[in-house]
Motif scaffolding. Sequence first.
Motif, PDB file in Angstrom:
ATOM      1  N   ASP A 174      27.718  68.551 -34.158  1.00 40.78           N
ATOM      2  CA  ASP A 174      27.543  67.740 -35.356  1.00 40.78           C
ATOM      3  C   ASP A 174      28.486  66.541 -35.355  1.00 40.78           C
ATOM      4  O   ASP A 174      28.250  65.564 -36.063  1.00 40.78           O
ATOM      5  N   ASN A 175      29.546  66.603 -34.576  1.00 38.75           N
ATOM      6  CA  ASN A 175      30.515  65.510 -34.491  1.00 38.75           C
ATOM      7  C   ASN A 175      31.012  65.413 -33.049  1.00 38.75           C
ATOM      8  O   ASN A 175      32.202  65.582 -32.764  1.00 38.75           O
ATOM      9  N   PRO A 176      30.099  65.150 -32.099  1.00 42.94           N
ATOM     10  CA  PRO A 176      30.463  65.264 -30.694  1.00 42.94           C
ATOM     11  C   PRO A 176      31.477  64.245 -30.217  1.00 42.94           C
ATOM     12  O   PRO A 176      32.282  64.540 -29.326  1.00 42.94           O
ATOM     13  N   ALA A 177      31.477  63.037 -30.792  1.00 41.29           N
ATOM     14  CA  ALA A 177      32.457  62.042 -30.355  1.00 41.29           C
ATOM     15  C   ALA A 177      33.879  62.485 -30.711  1.00 41.29           C
ATOM     16  O   ALA A 177      34.807  62.350 -29.905  1.00 41.29           O
ATOM     17  N   TRP A 178      34.048  63.030 -31.931  1.00 39.46           N
ATOM     18  CA  TRP A 178      35.376  63.533 -32.311  1.00 39.46           C
ATOM     19  C   TRP A 178      35.802  64.686 -31.402  1.00 39.46           C
ATOM     20  O   TRP A 178      36.945  64.741 -30.942  1.00 39.46           O
ATOM     21  N   ALA A 179      34.884  65.600 -31.137  1.00 40.35           N
ATOM     22  CA  ALA A 179      35.208  66.742 -30.276  1.00 40.35           C
ATOM     23  C   ALA A 179      35.578  66.279 -28.872  1.00 40.35           C
ATOM     24  O   ALA A 179      36.462  66.859 -28.229  1.00 40.35           O
ATOM     25  N   ALA A 180      34.914  65.236 -28.382  1.00 40.89           N
ATOM     26  CA  ALA A 180      35.228  64.712 -27.054  1.00 40.89           C
ATOM     27  C   ALA A 180      36.564  63.967 -27.053  1.00 40.89           C
ATOM     28  O   ALA A 180      37.410  64.170 -26.175  1.00 40.89           O
ATOM     29  N   LEU A 181      36.768  63.094 -28.048  1.00 39.28           N
ATOM     30  CA  LEU A 181      37.972  62.268 -28.097  1.00 39.28           C
ATOM     31  C   LEU A 181      39.235  63.080 -28.329  1.00 39.28           C
ATOM     32  O   LEU A 181      40.330  62.659 -27.950  1.00 39.28           O
ATOM     33  N   THR A 182      39.102  64.222 -28.969  1.00 37.56           N
ATOM     34  CA  THR A 182      40.263  65.089 -29.194  1.00 37.56           C
ATOM     35  C   THR A 182      40.306  66.236 -28.199  1.00 37.56           C
ATOM     36  O   THR A 182      41.145  67.126 -28.318  1.00 37.56           O
ATOM     37  N   GLY A 183      39.398  66.209 -27.217  1.00 36.89           N
ATOM     38  CA  GLY A 183      39.318  67.253 -26.202  1.00 36.89           C
ATOM     39  C   GLY A 183      39.282  66.655 -24.807  1.00 36.89           C
ATOM     40  O   GLY A 183      40.219  65.942 -24.408  1.00 36.89           O
ATOM     41  N   PRO A 184      38.224  66.903 -24.038  1.00 37.50           N
ATOM     42  CA  PRO A 184      38.174  66.458 -22.648  1.00 37.50           C
ATOM     43  C   PRO A 184      38.321  64.954 -22.433  1.00 37.50           C
ATOM     44  O   PRO A 184      38.744  64.519 -21.362  1.00 37.50           O
ATOM     45  N   HIS A 185      37.971  64.126 -23.411  1.00 40.30           N
ATOM     46  CA  HIS A 185      38.078  62.679 -23.267  1.00 40.30           C
ATOM     47  C   HIS A 185      39.300  62.100 -23.979  1.00 40.30           C
ATOM     48  O   HIS A 185      39.345  60.895 -24.249  1.00 40.30           O
ATOM     49  N   ALA A 186      40.303  62.905 -24.234  1.00 43.18           N
ATOM     50  CA  ALA A 186      41.486  62.419 -24.946  1.00 43.18           C
ATOM     51  C   ALA A 186      42.170  61.269 -24.219  1.00 43.18           C
ATOM     52  O   ALA A 186      42.790  60.398 -24.853  1.00 43.18           O
ATOM     53  N   SER A 187      42.045  61.213 -22.899  1.00 37.43           N
ATOM     54  CA  SER A 187      42.689  60.127 -22.144  1.00 37.43           C
ATOM     55  C   SER A 187      42.051  58.776 -22.418  1.00 37.43           C
ATOM     56  O   SER A 187      42.647  57.733 -22.144  1.00 37.43           O
ATOM     57  N   PHE A 188      40.824  58.767 -22.959  1.00 37.15           N
ATOM     58  CA  PHE A 188      40.146  57.520 -23.292  1.00 37.15           C
ATOM     59  C   PHE A 188      40.341  57.133 -24.757  1.00 37.15           C
ATOM     60  O   PHE A 188      39.821  56.107 -25.204  1.00 37.15           O
ATOM     61  N   ALA A 189      41.053  57.945 -25.527  1.00 36.77           N
ATOM     62  CA  ALA A 189      41.069  57.801 -26.984  1.00 36.77           C
ATOM     63  C   ALA A 189      42.180  56.886 -27.479  1.00 36.77           C
ATOM     64  O   ALA A 189      43.287  56.857 -26.929  1.00 36.77           O
ATOM     65  N   GLU A 190      41.848  56.166 -28.550  1.00 40.77           N
ATOM     66  CA  GLU A 190      42.830  55.511 -29.403  1.00 40.77           C
ATOM     67  C   GLU A 190      42.679  56.176 -30.770  1.00 40.77           C
ATOM     68  O   GLU A 190      41.576  56.219 -31.314  1.00 40.77           O
TER      69      GLU A 190
END
Length: 241
Positions: free
Chosen positions: A15-31
């Motif tokens: 339901d909120n896949p971008a948040w789950a990705a940005l705070t999980g496996p894709h945290a290195s890409f996150a601001e």
Amino acid sequence: MSATSIEATSSHLLDNPAWAALTGPHASFAERVGRAARYRQDVAPFYAVTDTGDPRAWADLATLVGPGGTASVRGVTEAPAGWEVLRTGHGVQLVDTRLRAEPDPEAVRLGPDDVPEILDLVARTQPGPYLPRTVEMGTYLGIRHSGRLIALAGERLHPPGWTEISAVCTDPAYRGRGLATRLVRAVAAGIKERGERPFLHARATNADAIRLYESLGFTLRRRTVFSLVRPTGAVALEETA
């Protein structure tokens, strides 16, 4: 697995896949600012908040966006105080329920050196947003003919345990040959090999793409909406104080 059981077991992620990705496996890409996050601006154009009903998340998003900035946010049709919706698009989310995944002997791994060709193909076929570092989000595969890139598909959002298949496109001169199907199956093979599950999004108006994905073994999980929003000024600044 039925649509009902998919909803019950994975709604907190999909339901909120971008948040789950940005705070999980894709945290290195996150601001990130508190309850709001986005991909680095040369990677992907997606923003996310913990809860679109939480005023504190919108205050953090206003800080992240900055004055005059915009954000593409999922699940919003009416903006809260201090924000305006500039445009809205409707889509569907589908998940793998019976997809036959298999490697493709002609599919080649694409990388940074291939980005100019990828961007050219994406510009001509419009499968969705693709930026110079999108290729770093996951595995991207392509098929070439006489050395020219003619078809593409790859991995984008990556919530824990799930990977989105995206940028599925074929040069118009080579459509009707099953290249998109082959690449979706090949990308899915890599996802499943890691013990994860494929999902994808499509525009709600793209009936041909939806039919193709359903024929391959994807099941409609839910309809969704994406909106481009912008803080309107004084009220948003008050909320960030």
